[in-house]
Design an enzyme around this catalytic site. Structure first.
Site, short mmCIF file in Angstrom:
data_model
loop_
_atom_site.label_atom_id
_atom_site.label_comp_id
_atom_site.label_asym_id
_atom_site.label_seq_id
_atom_site.Cartn_x
_atom_site.Cartn_y
_atom_site.Cartn_z
N ASP A 88 68.38 31.29 -30.43
CA ASP A 88 68.74 32.25 -29.39
C ASP A 88 67.49 33.08 -29.11
O ASP A 88 67.07 33.89 -29.95
CB ASP A 88 69.89 33.13 -29.90
N HIS A 175 55.45 24.87 -7.26
CA HIS A 175 55.26 23.43 -7.43
C HIS A 175 54.70 22.77 -6.16
O HIS A 175 54.15 21.68 -6.22
CB HIS A 175 56.55 22.74 -7.90
N LYS A 179 51.50 19.39 -5.30
CA LYS A 179 51.69 18.16 -4.50
C LYS A 179 50.33 17.63 -4.07
O LYS A 179 49.47 18.40 -3.63
CB LYS A 179 52.57 18.45 -3.28
N ASP A 232 63.81 32.06 -1.31
CA ASP A 232 63.74 30.78 -2.03
C ASP A 232 62.55 29.94 -1.57
O ASP A 232 61.93 29.24 -2.38
CB ASP A 232 65.05 30.01 -1.80
N HIS A 237 56.63 28.98 -1.19
CA HIS A 237 56.06 27.72 -0.72
C HIS A 237 55.44 27.83 0.68
O HIS A 237 54.31 27.41 0.91
CB HIS A 237 57.11 26.61 -0.70
N LYS A 336 68.20 24.22 4.80
CA LYS A 336 68.99 23.25 4.04
C LYS A 336 69.86 22.49 5.03
O LYS A 336 70.17 22.99 6.12
CB LYS A 336 69.93 23.98 3.07
C1 BG6 Z 1 62.61 25.00 -4.78
C2 BG6 Z 1 63.78 25.68 -4.16
O1 BG6 Z 1 61.59 25.92 -5.06
O2 BG6 Z 1 62.10 24.01 -3.91
C3 BG6 Z 1 64.86 24.68 -3.77
O3 BG6 Z 1 64.32 26.63 -5.06
C4 BG6 Z 1 64.27 23.57 -2.93
O4 BG6 Z 1 65.92 25.32 -3.09
C5 BG6 Z 1 63.03 22.99 -3.59
O5 BG6 Z 1 65.26 22.58 -2.77
C6 BG6 Z 1 62.33 22.02 -2.66
O6 BG6 Z 1 61.31 21.36 -3.35
P1 BG6 Z 1 60.84 19.91 -2.90
O7 BG6 Z 1 59.64 19.63 -3.73
O8 BG6 Z 1 61.99 19.00 -3.16
O9 BG6 Z 1 60.54 20.02 -1.43
#
Ligand code: BG6
Length: 485
Positions: A88, A175, A179, A232, A237, A336
């Site tokens: 924990d 992330h 890429k 988000d 991003h 989305k």
């Molecule tokens: C994430 C978001 O950071 O990126 C998600 O929280 C989103 O909502 C995702 O779906 C998209 O990542 P990728 O690499 O699939 O475009």
């Protein structure tokens, strides 16, 4: 190949670990990117989870790897690197002893603590790592968004982590920066004189950055409804991509140089406050619609909450007030349940200043550079040329096409693999500095505050479309239109 390192994966049984991180580590392993002495310690809550972790990880790999990547022999070798531990993280009790023993006391060995856990427990987790004496001079912590909910909460989280780790040991992941095509964007910009000279308001008409997704809530209803597309996707991003596209050339590719150029862009972003938010941003929410052959429910039905006003779509017209970009509109869009999954940057050049051809030759269309990040990775330059078999002068657009995933047979890009190996190698160029996070929130916060203060209701769009009609009008006001893939 990276030097051997230890990675403690907090939240080892969670969605991020099983869907992305463990598959990325396995990929690094089969591609020869990991020293065989590397060790992974996924941390889970209960002993039964730890006991069955090998099975869980194997199942995750079989489910989430691409065709042909999984094989029993590699899995057997890889699984010897995994050793799950139950504890924990919020309690500094004896449960930590096993982890302490497993890690040992070799302080020259790189130790990564990956916090794939909710930010509310970052603080207690780091504190207990410190109480237990697990942080040494070669320790780094890797964290990922959501890093807070606004500038204030983000600052609190960052300050908490900073009590235990110096800034240079904190690796904040976006992330998108891992890429392959995003990194190629920098290569394209900073190693081609062609683009070096043709990259400003004198030649570029406007730029579109669009990340469309076909997925809906994906079992993350609670998180998503508190977050919305602006926090988000845009705060991180989309703004990061905008920075890479528009920043000045850094003096070198060092983390410090890149970061300082990105921060300048974020600070030059024209603030959108009050009525400017309504004029320049379209906020949307999907209702039921057809995605391919499938009929999908609307956001409110998926969420099972009829009154939510959270946005699942945003389109923004932004400006960067500096010498290079003055007057150039930047259109950012994400949503989305849109018609197609695609992440694309479109650089639309200006028209030639004067057409020398007769009207019969056809329109001289402006050049366009299209950088696609997904689903496939490609770079395309649209040029005007003569129609080859025509006796008269007829013009037509032709494409110079660089489909990167076709060019490289073994092209197995994986953003998390790249970023984890970079963190292990102490290369922070593709990570986000605290000041960048703060600058991005400083731009985003007033927009979200305005929506809250004016009880803004999102405009509805059918699932399987390109968003609300108002998003098209936003561009039409400037004589532009979205280049939907
Ligand atoms: C994430 C978001 O950071 O990126 C998600 O929280 C989103 O909502 C995702 O779906 C998209 O990542 P990728 O690499 O699939 O475009």
């Amino acid at each position: 190949m990276a030097n051997a390192f230890d990675m403690v994966l907090f939240g080892g049984g969670g969605d991020l670990s099983l869907r992305k991180l463990i598959p990325a580590l396995y990929r690094a392993f089969i591609e020869g990117g990991l020293n065989s002495d590397t060790r992974f310690f996924p941390v889970v809550r209960r002993q039964e989870e730890a006991d069955s972790y090998t099975k869980t990880a194997q199942h995750a790999l079989k489910t989430h790897l691409r065709d042909g990547e999984y094989n029993e022999k590699s899995w057997k070798e890889f699984s010897t690197m995994l050793r799950a531990v139950a504890l924990d993280i919020s309690k500094p009790d004896d449960q930590w002893n096993l982890l302490i023993d497993l890690l040992g006391d070799d302080t020259s060995r790189t130790r990564l603590f990956y916090l794939a856990i909710p930010p509310a427990v970052f603080g207690p987790c780091c504190e207990n790592l410190s109480i237990k004496g697990l942080i040494h001079e070669n320790s780094r912590v890797v964290v990922e968004k959501p890093l807070g909910y606004n500038a204030k909460t983000s600052d609190e989280i960052n300050s908490k982590i900073a009590e235990y780790f110096p800034e240079e040991s904190i690796f904040r992941i976006d992330h998108y920066l891992g890429k392959e095509t995003v990194q190629n964007l920098l290569a394209l910009r900073f190693s081609n004189v062609l683009f070096e000279r043709l990259w400003d308001a004198k030649t570029i008409d406007h730029i579109q950055i669009s990340i469309s997704e076909t997925v809906g809530l994906e079992g993350r209803a609670g998180f998503y409804d508190d977050t919305g597309a602006m926090r988000d996707m845009v705060q991180n991003h989309l703004l990061q991509l905008l920075c890479l596209i528009t920043m000045e050339s850094p003096n070198s590719m060092s983390a410090r140089n890149i970061r300082s150029e990105k921060i300048k862009v974020l600070e030059a972003l024209r603030p959108l406050v009050g009525k400017d938010v309504d004029k320049n941003i379209v906020r949307g929410q999907y209702v039921a619609g057809g995605l391919g052959k499938e009929l999908v429910p609307g956001y409110l039905e998926e969420l099972k909450a009829p009154n939510s006003t959270t946005e699942t779509f945003v389109a923004i017209r932004a400006h960067i007030d500096n010498w290079r970009w003055t007057g150039v509109p930047f259109y950012l869009r994400t949503g989305k349940r849109m018609e197609k999954r695609c992440a694309e940057i479109v650089i639309q050049y200006q028209k030639v200043s004067h057409s020398v051809y007769q009207p019969e030759a056809g329109d001289v269309l402006p050049n366009r550079l299209v950088i696609r990040l997904q689903p496939e990775e490609s770079i395309k330059l649209v040029l005007m040329a003569k129609k080859m078999d025509s006796l008269t002068m007829e013009l037509q657009p032709v494409e110079l096409n660089l489909t990167l995933s076709d060019t490289y047979d073994s092209f197995k890009s994986d953003a998390y693999k790249r970023l984890m190996l970079d963190a292990a190698a102490n290369n922070s160029a593709l990570f986000i500095h605290r000041e960048e996070v703060a600058a991005a929130w400083a731009w985003v916060d007033p927009i979200i505050d305005h929506w809250r203060d004016t009880n803004n209701l999102p405009q509805l769009y059918r699932a399987g479309t390109w968003g609300p009609q108002a998003s098209n009008q936003l561009l039409a006001e400037n004589g532009h239109h979205w280049f939907n893939p």
